[in-house]
Design a protein around this motif. Structure first.
Motif, short mmCIF file in Angstrom:
data_model
loop_
_atom_site.label_atom_id
_atom_site.label_comp_id
_atom_site.label_asym_id
_atom_site.label_seq_id
_atom_site.Cartn_x
_atom_site.Cartn_y
_atom_site.Cartn_z
N PHE A 145 5.69 5.75 -0.38
CA PHE A 145 6.59 5.90 -1.37
C PHE A 145 7.72 7.14 -1.04
O PHE A 145 8.86 7.16 -0.87
CB PHE A 145 5.79 6.55 -2.76
CG PHE A 145 6.69 7.09 -3.94
CD1 PHE A 145 7.83 6.22 -4.48
CD2 PHE A 145 6.54 8.24 -4.23
CE1 PHE A 145 8.49 7.17 -5.47
CE2 PHE A 145 7.23 9.00 -5.06
CZ PHE A 145 8.11 8.28 -5.66
N SER A 190 10.02 6.41 1.81
CA SER A 190 10.86 5.17 1.68
C SER A 190 12.16 5.79 1.37
O SER A 190 13.16 4.97 1.51
CB SER A 190 10.43 4.49 0.42
OG SER A 190 10.44 5.08 -0.81
N PHE A 191 12.51 7.18 0.86
CA PHE A 191 13.68 7.58 0.57
C PHE A 191 14.55 7.65 1.73
O PHE A 191 15.84 7.71 1.65
CB PHE A 191 13.53 8.96 -0.14
CG PHE A 191 12.87 9.07 -1.47
CD1 PHE A 191 13.85 8.85 -2.64
CD2 PHE A 191 11.66 8.86 -1.92
CE1 PHE A 191 13.29 8.71 -3.75
CE2 PHE A 191 11.21 8.82 -3.14
CZ PHE A 191 12.10 8.76 -4.08
N ILE A 204 12.38 1.93 -2.80
CA ILE A 204 11.47 2.88 -3.39
C ILE A 204 10.31 2.15 -3.86
O ILE A 204 9.21 2.65 -3.69
CB ILE A 204 12.16 3.84 -4.15
CG1 ILE A 204 13.27 4.73 -3.82
CG2 ILE A 204 10.85 4.59 -5.13
CD1 ILE A 204 14.00 5.38 -4.61
#
Length: 442
Positions: free
Chosen positions: A149, A152-153, A293
């Motif tokens: 998580f 993922s940005f 995301i």
């Protein structure tokens, strides 16, 4: 990660992501303007030949990415992740700003395309050190909880770079006449990168070296020949191949199909108005953000492998039908532009393609680091990743366009990404390891 630790990570993430955004913005603005560059730098009596030459110039920047990865990836394992970041951002910024001041073929003759290709080579070298190395840097700062998580940005920076570039070009096309845009308006996105470069450079100056690299330095575990040792070790070599073929090449094929080639296809083959295509691209990119995301978060819950394999399968099954439908719906819209429903359906198709892309790239940042040991991680991850993105993904628009022209069919070339994704799906399903619970300090 505790609340106390979250603020330093957030600072690191913002600075790293902004720098990567600038790299992608600079690098992909060229792709967004490929149709414009064709007559300006590669004049020809055959528009298809000019477009091919423009796409080839875009591709040459991708081809040299592995060279940048080999050079800067090894440097990252020897001298640290942060110094490499500073070099690559400066190199990319310099090359991009220079593109904005290049003379056209009408002004400088053959020197115009020569200078353009030279600057693309510099951009490619820079991107090779940045893209992949930034994934390792961010993942090593992320800790062990919710790595998918939190990292993922970083994958949003490519689409965000395209979005920012596309928004500018859409605004410029609406504000300027076609003659003004063709004369000087196309230069504006490259000029704006001067300001972005200054912001990114200042942000990166404040970054700290990763704790894992600092620990390697203290224990003198740094590797003096990391790239050579990667190829000597069969376990690392196997994982480099899996990263190359399944994760990075699969993601690159989907990225360039969804984020780059669809716009070229809708403008050049379907003949939709450029402003309509740009608006559709913006909506599809906006949809990609939450999907990526969520894919990263899902990989923390069920594992990286199931998410990546699902994306490869969906892409292999959906690309050809999606482009057939894009052609049909585009033709219907051109026959009767009052029927806006066709554009809605085109937008939904682009979102479905974005879903396949998100499933592969959402867990990708974490996996780049998780697949390899700390002392050779930067070089082991960056070379196959950039080799895949450069040679497989970057050349995809050129190869697909060439195959279309050879077969006399605007869809024939799409068998190439379809077959590639199908093969990547089978290999990933059989051999790709699960890396969700790997400890990065090892």
């Amino acid at each position: 990660m505790s609340k106390k630790d979250s603020h330093p990570y957030r600072k690191v993430a913002i600075a790293a992501c902004f720098g990567t955004f600038l790299e992608w913005y600079d690098f992909l603005t060229f792709a967004t303007l490929a149709v414009v560059f064709a007559p300006l730098f590669f004049p020809s009596s055959d528009p298809n030949a000019a477009l091919l030459a423009s796409l080839a110039t875009f591709g040459v920047g991708m081809v040299v990415r592995p060279m940048g990865a080999a050079l800067f990836g090894s440097m990252g394992d020897r001298i640290g992740r942060k110094p490499v970041f500073m070099i690559t951002i400066a190199l990319m910024g310099f090359a991009t700003v220079c593109v904005g001041f290049l003379p056209t073929y009408a002004q400088a003759g053959i020197w115009a395309p020569i200078l353009l290709v030279s600057l693309r080579l510099l951009q490619g070298l820079s991107a090779g050190g940045e893209i992949g190395g930034s994934a390792v840097y961010l993942t090593e700062h992320a800790g062990n909880d919710y790595r998918g998580f939190k990292t993922s940005f970083l994958q949003l920076m490519g689409p965000l770079g395209i979005l920012f570039s596309t928004l500018q070009i859409t605004f410029l096309r609406g504000y300027l006449s076609p003659e003004e845009f063709q004369s000087w308006g196309w230069r504006v996105p490259f000029w704006i990168s001067i300001l972005l470069l200054l912001i990114a450079f200042k942000a990166r100056m404040a970054l700290e070296e990763t704790p894992i690299f600092l620990e390697l330095s203290k224990t003198q575990q740094k590797n003096e020949s990391p790239l050579l040792n990667n190829f000597r070790d069969p376990h690392t070599r196997k994982r480099m191949f899996l990263l190359f073929f399944c994760i990075s090449a699969g993601g690159a094929v989907l990225f360039f199909c969804v984020q780059v080639y669809t716009a070229i296809f809708l403008k050049a083959s379907v003949k939709l108005p450029p402003e309509v295509v740009d608006q559709l691209s913006i909506y599809a990119t906006l949809a990609l953000f939450p999907l990526t995301i969520l894919a990263g978060l899902l990989s923390d819950k069920i594992g990286r492998k199931p998410v990546v394999v699902s994306g490869l399968c969906l892409g292999a099954l959906f690309i050809l039908p999606a482009f057939y439908l894009l052609t049909a719906l585009g033709a219907q819209y051109l026959n009767d532009p009052s029927k806006g429903l066709n554009l809605i359906f085109i937008g939904l198709l682009l979102v479905c393609l974005s879903l396949a892309l998100a499933l592969v790239v959402g867990p990708q940042t974490a996996m780049l680091a998780e697949l390899f040991p700390a002392k050779t991680r930067n070089s082991a991850a960056t070379l196959p990743h950039n080799l895949a993105a450069g040679w497989i993904g970057g050349l995809l628009p050129l190869i697909v366009t060439w195959l279309n022209q050879e077969w006399g069919n605007a869809l024939a070339g799409l068998w190439y990404p379809t077959i590639f994704l199908g093969a990547a799906f089978v290999i990933a399903w059989l051999y790709l390891p699960e890396t969700r619970d790997v400890t990065l300090s090892n």
